[in-house]
Motif scaffolding. Sequence first.
Motif, PDB file in Angstrom:
ATOM      1  N   ASP A  56      -8.939  -4.081  -3.853  1.00 22.18           N
ATOM      2  CA  ASP A  56      -9.372  -3.467  -2.591  1.00 22.18           C
ATOM      3  C   ASP A  56      -9.288  -1.946  -2.655  1.00 22.18           C
ATOM      4  O   ASP A  56     -10.146  -1.238  -2.110  1.00 22.18           O
ATOM      5  CB  ASP A  56      -8.515  -3.988  -1.433  1.00 22.18           C
ATOM      6  N   LYS A 105      -9.559  -0.256  -5.384  1.00 20.74           N
ATOM      7  CA  LYS A 105     -10.360   0.183  -6.529  1.00 20.74           C
ATOM      8  C   LYS A 105      -9.506   0.948  -7.543  1.00 20.74           C
ATOM      9  O   LYS A 105      -9.848   2.043  -7.991  1.00 20.74           O
ATOM     10  CB  LYS A 105     -11.536   1.047  -6.073  1.00 20.74           C
ATOM     11  N   ASP A 108      -4.992  -8.447  -5.808  1.00 24.39           N
ATOM     12  CA  ASP A 108      -6.017  -8.314  -4.766  1.00 24.39           C
ATOM     13  C   ASP A 108      -5.969  -6.940  -4.124  1.00 24.39           C
ATOM     14  O   ASP A 108      -7.018  -6.361  -3.794  1.00 24.39           O
ATOM     15  CB  ASP A 108      -5.819  -9.399  -3.706  1.00 24.39           C
ATOM     16  N   CYS A 115       0.836  -1.216   0.000  1.00 20.80           N
ATOM     17  CA  CYS A 115       0.000   0.000   0.000  1.00 20.80           C
ATOM     18  C   CYS A 115       0.863   1.256   0.000  1.00 20.80           C
ATOM     19  O   CYS A 115       0.575   2.227  -0.715  1.00 20.80           O
ATOM     20  CB  CYS A 115      -0.931  -0.007   1.218  1.00 20.80           C
TER      21      CYS A 115
END
Length: 367
Positions: free
Chosen positions: A105, A107, A101, A41
């Motif tokens: 998550d 978007k 994935d 992230c």
Amino acid sequence: MANVTYDIMWREAMMELLDQLEAENPEDPSLAPKELSEWACIYIKYLQIFRKLELAYDQMLQPQKRQDMKKALEACMGRMLEVRHWMVKLNRGLDFVQLDDLLVDLKLTPDALEIPVPRYFIEDRAKELNDREKFLQVLLEKYQQANQPLGGEASSTTSSSAKKEAGMNAVSSGPPLSLEEAVAVIIRNERGRQARQHARLVSNMKRSRLLDDRRRQAGHAPSKDEAVTRIQSVLRGHIMRNRVRREANQELVFVGMKPQPVDPAHDPQTTEARHLLSRKQQLLDPEAGTLRKYDDAIVALKAKVKETEGEDMREAIQDKINAWFVVNRNPVTGEYPDLPDTAEGGSKSILNPPLPSLEELLADGAE
């Protein structure tokens, strides 16, 4: 876009960088990122900040702001590479990190993981790249001229090569054939020629028979009026289908189910691209660009400072050096010390002495 837009973009990117620093180094050590997903992230966030900084730097016109933005951009790229290296370590040394994935998550589309090459990499090396291109072109032309032999040498070389090829390709005729063997060879060649001609004739007859069968199945050949009528029907059908398609599109636009057709002359994307190009030319113009004006202003300012304050600065520097000699003079022999070595900074260490270390400050405080 105006300069204010890129100023806002720069400000947002710097605020996001500060948020990233706080997220990586929180006050509570237990909240620091540890898992691969958490570092992923952070990596994606650095990518987004990098894109924003790169665009703002590319379109910024003020040279002073460009210098500060370039430092932030290079620092962001360096930190992004460090995070990527740490992600590879957490991924058991595998360079490929699965982020599908995580993109779902967040978007985001897969385009968010693409790393664009900063445009200033090419712009800053434009002269070097152009010189290299010219050098390679000159080498290519020189190599082509060197490989082209002269006229006499070319003819002699060609004749000698032709003789060599003729000698290599020549087939030994062997002993002469007898009359019976020669007749047999001629008969074989003639029979082969007749067989090939017969096969060609049979193929043409078969093709013509198939064509006649198709014509017989389709009916008699159309007359001139019938052929014209068929051509008109096909053409009118094509024109009518285009008209129906155009009217259907107009109806969809009228009821709001389809966007208005964009005029290329008034296309906002084309206009924006043209505007960005004009800003880039305004920045990089070698005669009247902002970078050229900035460099000229720096040279003029240095000359003005040297003219107005040069004597005072020279006297101040001389006073500092004289004071240093007086302070460091040997009280017993009266000898003056030598100037510091180049490794120690030379006379610059006299004018700008290094800051005291932490141990020296603690020692002075203890005293």
